[in-house]
Design an enzyme around this catalytic site. Structure first.
Site, mmCIF file in Angstrom:
data_model
loop_
_atom_site.group_PDB
_atom_site.id
_atom_site.type_symbol
_atom_site.label_atom_id
_atom_site.label_comp_id
_atom_site.label_asym_id
_atom_site.label_seq_id
_atom_site.Cartn_x
_atom_site.Cartn_y
_atom_site.Cartn_z
ATOM 1 N N HIS A 159 17.979 -19.714 -52.586
ATOM 2 C CA HIS A 159 16.960 -18.836 -52.033
ATOM 3 C C HIS A 159 15.835 -18.772 -53.058
ATOM 4 C CE1 HIS A 159 19.170 -17.544 -48.560
ATOM 5 N NE2 HIS A 159 20.172 -17.047 -49.266
ATOM 6 N N CYS A 167 12.568 -21.282 -50.402
ATOM 7 C CA CYS A 167 11.371 -20.641 -49.867
ATOM 8 C C CYS A 167 10.453 -20.241 -51.013
ATOM 9 C CB CYS A 167 11.755 -19.402 -49.069
ATOM 10 S SG CYS A 167 12.341 -19.776 -47.417
#
Length: 377
Positions: free
Chosen positions: A210, A258
């Site tokens: 992440h 991301c």
């Protein structure tokens, strides 16, 4: 006249034997269902005259050419049984590729092409060390399980694919999984001190987790208590001040994460939430980067899975679409294209927006030459 008939008779016998043999081979292909024919197709073949069987077979063989070819080899040469779907070398295949070919094999650069490019572009490309003497290293860090964030299902496909790709490019690959930001930094610092870098000509760092705009999330990341490895820290660890063994050598950083927050459906998004920049990024550090970047940071290229502030998408059953396309483009084009061209091929594959769009981005490019991987050399 009698002598002429006598000579023709053996030829007719051979012709008859040849037809019988070929018919037997074709019958074998049909009986073993190599062509995956429907019952009506089989009936059409069996009902055909002997001289018409080849034509009937040819009409149906285009899509099954490779499978039939292997079965023919087994029939004629009695070689060991090989599954029609099995490749002799699943990770490597000699280049150049055929036009429009789809393959999961790494195309190898012909040695003649390697020598030609090294000679013609000697002043434009990074030098490649001899295969027998170099010790290339690569590091993969992948976080899949988190204390406060959803698991990154499907990331195991990314690990397997990238490891096989880098090993095919002659890198020894270390894999680290499920690390906090501090542990990721420690792993990177330990990797930077490896003595093998002295006899290497390049390195790859692959980071998958992440993420937010400023960096990669560790396994204990939380909105109230961020656990983030800053991208600046990675570049500082491997710059020419702190990693002399990789001075003047390509340092390739690939990031699947991301770089912002957005909501989506169908695909799993690699973003924990909308987070502000971590307070640990001090202005003093930024000033130091600004002053010394030109002098210390060189021969880097970072390839990120999306543009700043945007998300990256991952299929929980197949892996990240960025990593999947990256591997495909390396397999197809690294034999003839330098690294930036390969990355551009990846970008072009995302040029037409899909239902869930992202655009991979090349950043912090400080390479002064072209980096050819020359797989197989």
């Amino acid at each position: 006249m009698a002598e002429g008939n006598h000579r023709k008779k053996p030829l007719k016998v051979l012709e008859s034997l040849g037809k019988d043999f070929l018919t037997g081979v074709l019958d074998n292909l049909v009986e073993q269902n190599v062509l995956n024919w429907k019952e009506e197709e089989k009936k059409k073949y069996y009902d055909a005259k002997t001289e018409d069987k080849v034509r009937v077979m040819a009409d149906s063989m285009q899509e099954k050419q490779r499978m039939a070819g292997q079965m023919l080899l087994q029939t004629f040469f009695n070689i060991d049984q090989i599954s029609p779907n099995k490749k002799a070398h699943p990770n490597m295949e000699a280049g150049p590729p055929e036009s429009g070919e789809s393959t999961d094999a790494l195309k190898l650069c012909p040695h003649e092409e390697f020598l030609r490019l090294c000679k013609e572009r000697a002043e434009e490309i990074y030098p490649i060390k001899e295969r027998n003497n170099r010790t290339r290293l690569a590091l993969i860090i992948c976080n899949t399980e988190f204390d406060h964030l959803p698991p990154r299902n499907g990331a195991d496909f990314d690990i397997t694919g990238m490891k096989e790709l880098l090993e095919g490019l002659d890198y020894s690959v270390d894999v680290e999984e499920n690390l906090t930001a501090r542990d990721m930094e420690s792993a990177l610092r330990a990797f930077a001190t490896r003595p093998e870098h002295k006899s290497s000509d390049s390195t790859f760092l692959v980071l998958m987790s992440h993420g937010i705009l400023e960096g990669i999330c560790g396994t204990v990341h939380d909105e109230k208590k961020p656990d983030v490895l800053l991208y600046d820290t990675i570049f500082q660890i491997f710059n020419n001040r702190n990693c002399l063994s990789l001075k003047d050598k390509p340092k390739v950083i690939i990031v699947q994460a991301c770089r912002g927050a957005n909501r989506g459906e169908l695909w799993v998004r690699d973003s924990p939430a909308s987070l502000e920049v971590a307070s640990s990024q001090s202005s003093e550090n930024l000033e130091e980067d600004a002053v010394y970047k030109t002098h210390v940071e060189k021969d880097f290229i970072a390839f990120c899975s999306s543009t700043p502030h945007n998300v990256s998408w991952r299929d929980s059953t197949m892996g990240s679409i960025f990593i999947t396309q990256l591997i495909t483009c390396f397999q197809k084009y690294s034999w003839c294209c330098h690294l930036e061209e390969v990355f551009r091929k990846v970008q072009q594959s995302f040029e037409t927006p899909r239902a869930k769009a992202q655009m991979p981005t090349i950043e912090r490019l400080s390479m002064t030459r072209y980096f050819y991987l020359f797989p197989g050399n």
